[in-house]
Scaffold this motif. Structure first.
Motif, PDB file in Angstrom:
ATOM      1  N   ASP A 319       0.840  -1.192   0.000  1.00  0.00           N
ATOM      2  CA  ASP A 319       0.000   0.000   0.000  1.00  0.00           C
ATOM      3  C   ASP A 319       0.878   1.246   0.000  1.00  0.00           C
ATOM      4  O   ASP A 319       2.099   1.171   0.196  1.00  0.00           O
ATOM      5  N   GLY A 320       0.255   2.387  -0.224  1.00  0.00           N
ATOM      6  CA  GLY A 320       0.988   3.642  -0.254  1.00  0.00           C
ATOM      7  C   GLY A 320       0.111   4.810   0.135  1.00  0.00           C
ATOM      8  O   GLY A 320      -1.124   4.732   0.065  1.00  0.00           O
ATOM      9  N   ARG A 321       0.760   5.876   0.570  1.00  0.00           N
ATOM     10  CA  ARG A 321       0.051   7.100   0.940  1.00  0.00           C
ATOM     11  C   ARG A 321       0.914   8.290   0.528  1.00  0.00           C
ATOM     12  O   ARG A 321       2.112   8.327   0.827  1.00  0.00           O
ATOM     13  N   ALA A 322       0.316   9.250  -0.173  1.00  0.00           N
ATOM     14  CA  ALA A 322       1.034  10.431  -0.629  1.00  0.00           C
ATOM     15  C   ALA A 322       0.231  11.667  -0.291  1.00  0.00           C
ATOM     16  O   ALA A 322      -0.998  11.687  -0.431  1.00  0.00           O
ATOM     17  N   ASP A 323       0.920  12.705   0.167  1.00  0.00           N
ATOM     18  CA  ASP A 323       0.270  13.958   0.522  1.00  0.00           C
ATOM     19  C   ASP A 323       0.195  14.870  -0.691  1.00  0.00           C
ATOM     20  O   ASP A 323       1.186  15.067  -1.397  1.00  0.00           O
ATOM     21  N   VAL A 324      -0.986  15.403  -0.926  1.00  0.00           N
ATOM     22  CA  VAL A 324      -1.213  16.329  -2.029  1.00  0.00           C
ATOM     23  C   VAL A 324      -1.829  17.586  -1.422  1.00  0.00           C
ATOM     24  O   VAL A 324      -3.024  17.621  -1.129  1.00  0.00           O
ATOM     25  N   GLY A 325      -0.992  18.599  -1.214  1.00  0.00           N
ATOM     26  CA  GLY A 325      -1.491  19.788  -0.540  1.00  0.00           C
ATOM     27  C   GLY A 325      -1.822  19.457   0.899  1.00  0.00           C
ATOM     28  O   GLY A 325      -1.033  18.875   1.625  1.00  0.00           O
ATOM     29  N   GLY A 326      -3.035  19.764   1.310  1.00  0.00           N
ATOM     30  CA  GLY A 326      -3.453  19.500   2.682  1.00  0.00           C
ATOM     31  C   GLY A 326      -4.208  18.216   2.859  1.00  0.00           C
ATOM     32  O   GLY A 326      -4.760  17.967   3.935  1.00  0.00           O
ATOM     33  N   VAL A 327      -4.284  17.364   1.824  1.00  0.00           N
ATOM     34  CA  VAL A 327      -4.974  16.084   1.955  1.00  0.00           C
ATOM     35  C   VAL A 327      -4.003  14.965   1.602  1.00  0.00           C
ATOM     36  O   VAL A 327      -2.905  15.204   1.116  1.00  0.00           O
ATOM     37  N   ALA A 328      -4.435  13.739   1.848  1.00  0.00           N
ATOM     38  CA  ALA A 328      -3.611  12.577   1.518  1.00  0.00           C
ATOM     39  C   ALA A 328      -4.427  11.598   0.694  1.00  0.00           C
ATOM     40  O   ALA A 328      -5.612  11.367   0.960  1.00  0.00           O
ATOM     41  N   LEU A 329      -3.793  11.043  -0.315  1.00  0.00           N
ATOM     42  CA  LEU A 329      -4.391   9.986  -1.121  1.00  0.00           C
ATOM     43  C   LEU A 329      -3.706   8.678  -0.746  1.00  0.00           C
ATOM     44  O   LEU A 329      -2.486   8.622  -0.617  1.00  0.00           O
ATOM     45  N   PHE A 330      -4.495   7.628  -0.567  1.00  0.00           N
ATOM     46  CA  PHE A 330      -3.909   6.357  -0.183  1.00  0.00           C
ATOM     47  C   PHE A 330      -4.621   5.218  -0.906  1.00  0.00           C
ATOM     48  O   PHE A 330      -5.741   5.371  -1.422  1.00  0.00           O
ATOM     49  N   GLY A 331      -3.956   4.068  -0.956  1.00  0.00           N
ATOM     50  CA  GLY A 331      -4.538   2.907  -1.615  1.00  0.00           C
ATOM     51  C   GLY A 331      -3.591   1.733  -1.549  1.00  0.00           C
ATOM     52  O   GLY A 331      -2.446   1.842  -1.083  1.00  0.00           O
ATOM     53  N   GLY A 332      -4.065   0.581  -2.024  1.00  0.00           N
ATOM     54  CA  GLY A 332      -3.224  -0.602  -2.003  1.00  0.00           C
ATOM     55  C   GLY A 332      -3.896  -1.773  -2.685  1.00  0.00           C
ATOM     56  O   GLY A 332      -5.079  -1.733  -3.034  1.00  0.00           O
ATOM     57  N   VAL A 333      -3.113  -2.824  -2.891  1.00  0.00           N
ATOM     58  CA  VAL A 333      -3.608  -4.059  -3.491  1.00  0.00           C
ATOM     59  C   VAL A 333      -3.105  -5.218  -2.643  1.00  0.00           C
ATOM     60  O   VAL A 333      -2.110  -5.106  -1.915  1.00  0.00           O
ATOM     61  N   ALA A 334      -3.798  -6.355  -2.757  1.00  0.00           N
ATOM     62  CA  ALA A 334      -3.418  -7.516  -1.964  1.00  0.00           C
ATOM     63  C   ALA A 334      -3.788  -8.796  -2.697  1.00  0.00           C
ATOM     64  O   ALA A 334      -4.792  -8.848  -3.425  1.00  0.00           O
ATOM     65  N   GLY A 335      -2.967  -9.804  -2.504  1.00  0.00           N
ATOM     66  CA  GLY A 335      -3.297 -11.151  -2.932  1.00  0.00           C
ATOM     67  C   GLY A 335      -3.793 -11.945  -1.733  1.00  0.00           C
ATOM     68  O   GLY A 335      -3.248 -11.811  -0.629  1.00  0.00           O
ATOM     69  N   LEU A 336      -4.831 -12.752  -1.915  1.00  0.00           N
ATOM     70  CA  LEU A 336      -5.443 -13.498  -0.820  1.00  0.00           C
ATOM     71  C   LEU A 336      -5.245 -14.991  -1.051  1.00  0.00           C
ATOM     72  O   LEU A 336      -5.826 -15.573  -1.979  1.00  0.00           O
ATOM     73  N   TRP A 337      -4.400 -15.593  -0.234  1.00  0.00           N
ATOM     74  CA  TRP A 337      -4.165 -17.025  -0.304  1.00  0.00           C
ATOM     75  C   TRP A 337      -5.228 -17.705   0.558  1.00  0.00           C
ATOM     76  O   TRP A 337      -5.178 -17.665   1.774  1.00  0.00           O
ATOM     77  N   VAL A 338      -6.206 -18.313  -0.086  1.00  0.00           N
ATOM     78  CA  VAL A 338      -7.354 -18.892   0.611  1.00  0.00           C
ATOM     79  C   VAL A 338      -6.964 -20.256   1.170  1.00  0.00           C
ATOM     80  O   VAL A 338      -6.644 -21.183   0.413  1.00  0.00           O
ATOM     81  N   VAL A 339      -7.000 -20.380   2.492  1.00  0.00           N
ATOM     82  CA  VAL A 339      -6.684 -21.653   3.134  1.00  0.00           C
ATOM     83  C   VAL A 339      -7.938 -22.468   3.426  1.00  0.00           C
ATOM     84  O   VAL A 339      -7.861 -23.676   3.647  1.00  0.00           O
ATOM     85  N   ASP A 340      -9.098 -21.814   3.438  1.00  0.00           N
ATOM     86  CA  ASP A 340     -10.381 -22.500   3.637  1.00  0.00           C
ATOM     87  C   ASP A 340     -11.447 -21.658   2.962  1.00  0.00           C
ATOM     88  O   ASP A 340     -11.644 -20.495   3.323  1.00  0.00           O
ATOM     89  N   ALA A 341     -12.132 -22.244   1.968  1.00  0.00           N
ATOM     90  CA  ALA A 341     -13.147 -21.503   1.222  1.00  0.00           C
ATOM     91  C   ALA A 341     -14.531 -21.612   1.831  1.00  0.00           C
ATOM     92  O   ALA A 341     -15.500 -21.082   1.281  1.00  0.00           O
ATOM     93  N   GLY A 342     -14.675 -22.328   2.956  1.00  0.00           N
ATOM     94  CA  GLY A 342     -15.932 -22.336   3.680  1.00  0.00           C
ATOM     95  C   GLY A 342     -16.943 -23.357   3.212  1.00  0.00           C
ATOM     96  O   GLY A 342     -16.680 -24.222   2.374  1.00  0.00           O
ATOM     97  N   PRO A 343     -18.166 -23.254   3.763  1.00  0.00           N
ATOM     98  CA  PRO A 343     -19.202 -24.277   3.530  1.00  0.00           C
ATOM     99  C   PRO A 343     -19.681 -24.371   2.091  1.00  0.00           C
ATOM    100  O   PRO A 343     -20.065 -25.452   1.643  1.00  0.00           O
ATOM    101  N   THR A 344     -19.669 -23.277   1.365  1.00  0.00           N
ATOM    102  CA  THR A 344     -20.123 -23.346  -0.033  1.00  0.00           C
ATOM    103  C   THR A 344     -19.186 -24.226  -0.854  1.00  0.00           C
ATOM    104  O   THR A 344     -19.623 -25.105  -1.602  1.00  0.00           O
ATOM    105  N   ALA A 345     -17.881 -24.024  -0.714  1.00  0.00           N
ATOM    106  CA  ALA A 345     -16.925 -24.837  -1.462  1.00  0.00           C
ATOM    107  C   ALA A 345     -16.947 -26.286  -1.019  1.00  0.00           C
ATOM    108  O   ALA A 345     -16.691 -27.202  -1.814  1.00  0.00           O
ATOM    109  N   ALA A 346     -17.285 -26.527   0.256  1.00  0.00           N
ATOM    110  CA  ALA A 346     -17.280 -27.894   0.784  1.00  0.00           C
ATOM    111  C   ALA A 346     -18.338 -28.780   0.138  1.00  0.00           C
ATOM    112  O   ALA A 346     -18.256 -30.009   0.236  1.00  0.00           O
ATOM    113  N   ARG A 347     -19.318 -28.201  -0.531  1.00  0.00           N
ATOM    114  CA  ARG A 347     -20.377 -29.006  -1.176  1.00  0.00           C
ATOM    115  C   ARG A 347     -19.891 -29.653  -2.466  1.00  0.00           C
ATOM    116  O   ARG A 347     -20.544 -30.557  -2.999  1.00  0.00           O
TER     117      ARG A 347
END
Length: 413
Positions: A319-347
């Protein structure tokens, strides 16, 4: 009206930030039109205090008094080796020019970003923790033959004996300095309201009729998040613990047959993040364990048909954050390694899942140590199945889209 302070002798300025006019010192006696007025009191050695007073339309004298908090300071010493070409470099603390190197500079105790700047040269940046008593020393390491000041210095800032006092709470630094303060804070607490949505559906031409999609928009949820950076010095000063939690409020879903179903919706993540400064922005990398759970009342909807979510995953984020004047813009990305997909996948036979997430937003300082925030977050999970004709549940896969609009505030120090 009379505006007073403890201790007395504080400068009184009336008006909003950027428009305030100094009118005297406490105890100040004057006249103001009926209504609300922004008043700022400032005194050397004390934190600036801004408040809103309500002046009533009446003949008797109205009195307002403020208790000022003492500003605890420490000393930052910038050393330059004898004969070094870095002599005269600009020293910038939390975005405000405070003097030139070598020198001693008095600042409030706590975390700060110190920059040693020579025009045309890469700036030297140090994250420090200033304490009361023992000076904090920085060695200037910029080699340069010439220098030009490229930072606007406040012509009205106080100077005494070659030192200038800086107020990290936003007195002279203004909105820009407060915005940078959130990026370097030792701890931060965020709270607000999320308006969440979910769109879940199956794919494949051979779907069995017992598979239910799910669509929901603008589901209100409470949101809290925290960041804590306990070490103030060395390499570990950028290492912190982070966490977030969202819980939907009083959710009721409805089946395609019109049957209401009580629904529970929660999500959380907790882990570690390392932050550093890169070209004037704050960049972070981290890893966290998280869960997203959406469940339905089994008395109203058969469990093997409910479009439940029970994702358990490890999140790897940048993620990152940069100041532009008196405000800040921020954002990020992520990869999700699913270790358990829950009851729907279990069917399903041979189920697997992976996910990705992204977020972006804007932060606006509204007071010392406080900023308003608006952001959006999007999570996507893709599930694949190896179901075969004749199985109880048949589909090629499913896609789960979850999103949220967050409106909130963050308090930091």
């Amino acid at each position: 009206m009379v505006i007073d302070s403890s201790p007395r002798g504080a400068t009184v300025a009336i008006g909003a930030e950027g428009e305030a006019e100094e009118v005297g010192t406490t105890p100040y006696r004057g006249r103001l039109p009926a209504g609300e007025h922004v008043v700022t009191l400032s005194k050397r050695g004390y934190r600036s205090h801004t408040t809103t007073i309500r002046v009533r339309k009446q003949r008797r004298v109205q009195r307002f008094k403020v208790q000022l908090s003492e500003l605890v300071t420490g000393t930052v010493v910038v050393d330059v080796p004898a004969g070094s070409a870095a002599v005269g470099a600009d020293v910038v603390v939390d975005g405000e020019a405070v003097g030139t190197a070598p020198g001693e500079f008095e600042v409030e105790v706590g975390p700060h970003v110190v920059e040693i700047v020579v025009r045309g040269q890469p700036k030297q940046e140090e994250w420090i923790e200033v304490t009361e008593g023992e000076p904090t020393r920085i060695a200037a390491a910029i080699a340069a033959r010439t220098r030009e000041a490229d930072i606007d210095v406040d012509a009205h800032a106080d100077k005494a004996g070659g030192k200038r006092r800086t107020d990290r709470d936003g007195g002279r630094g203004g909105a820009a300095a407060r915005s940078r303060g959130a990026a370097r804070a030792q701890w931060l607490a965020e709270a607000g309201m999320t308006f969440a949505g979910r769109h879940f559906g199956y794919g494949g031409a051979m779907q069995t009729p017992n598979l239910r999609p799910y669509d929901a928009d603008f589901v209100p949820a409470v949101h809290v998040a925290v960041e804590l950076y306990p070490v103030g010095r060395g390499f570990l000063r950028g290492l912190g613990a982070v966490g977030r939690y969202d819980r939907a409020i009083a959710v009721t879903s409805e089946t395609s047959e019109g049957v209401p179903v009580d629904t529970a919706w929660t999500q959380f993540a907790a882990g570690a993040r390392y932050r550093t400064r890169v070209s004037g922005a704050t960049v972070g990398v981290g890893a966290a364990y998280g869960q997203i759970d959406v469940s339905f009342d089994p008395a109203a909807l058969p469990a093997d048909e409910a479009p439940s979510a029970g994702y358990k995953f490890v999140e790897f984020a940048v993620d990152g954050r940069a100041d532009v004047g008196g405000v800040a813009l921020f954002g990020g990305v992520a990869g999700l390694w699913v270790v358990d997909a829950g009851p729907t996948a279990a069917r399903f036979r041979g189920a697997s899942a992976f996910g990705a997430a992204a977020h972006a937003g804007v932060a606006v300082p509204v007071a010392p140590h406080l900023e308003a925030r608006a952001s959006v977050r999007y999570d996507r999970f893709a599930l694949t199945f190896a179901a075969e004709p004749g199985d109880t549940h048949v589909a090629d896969g499913a896609t789960d889209h979850l999103y949220g609009l967050l409106l909130g505030a963050a308090f930091y120090y």
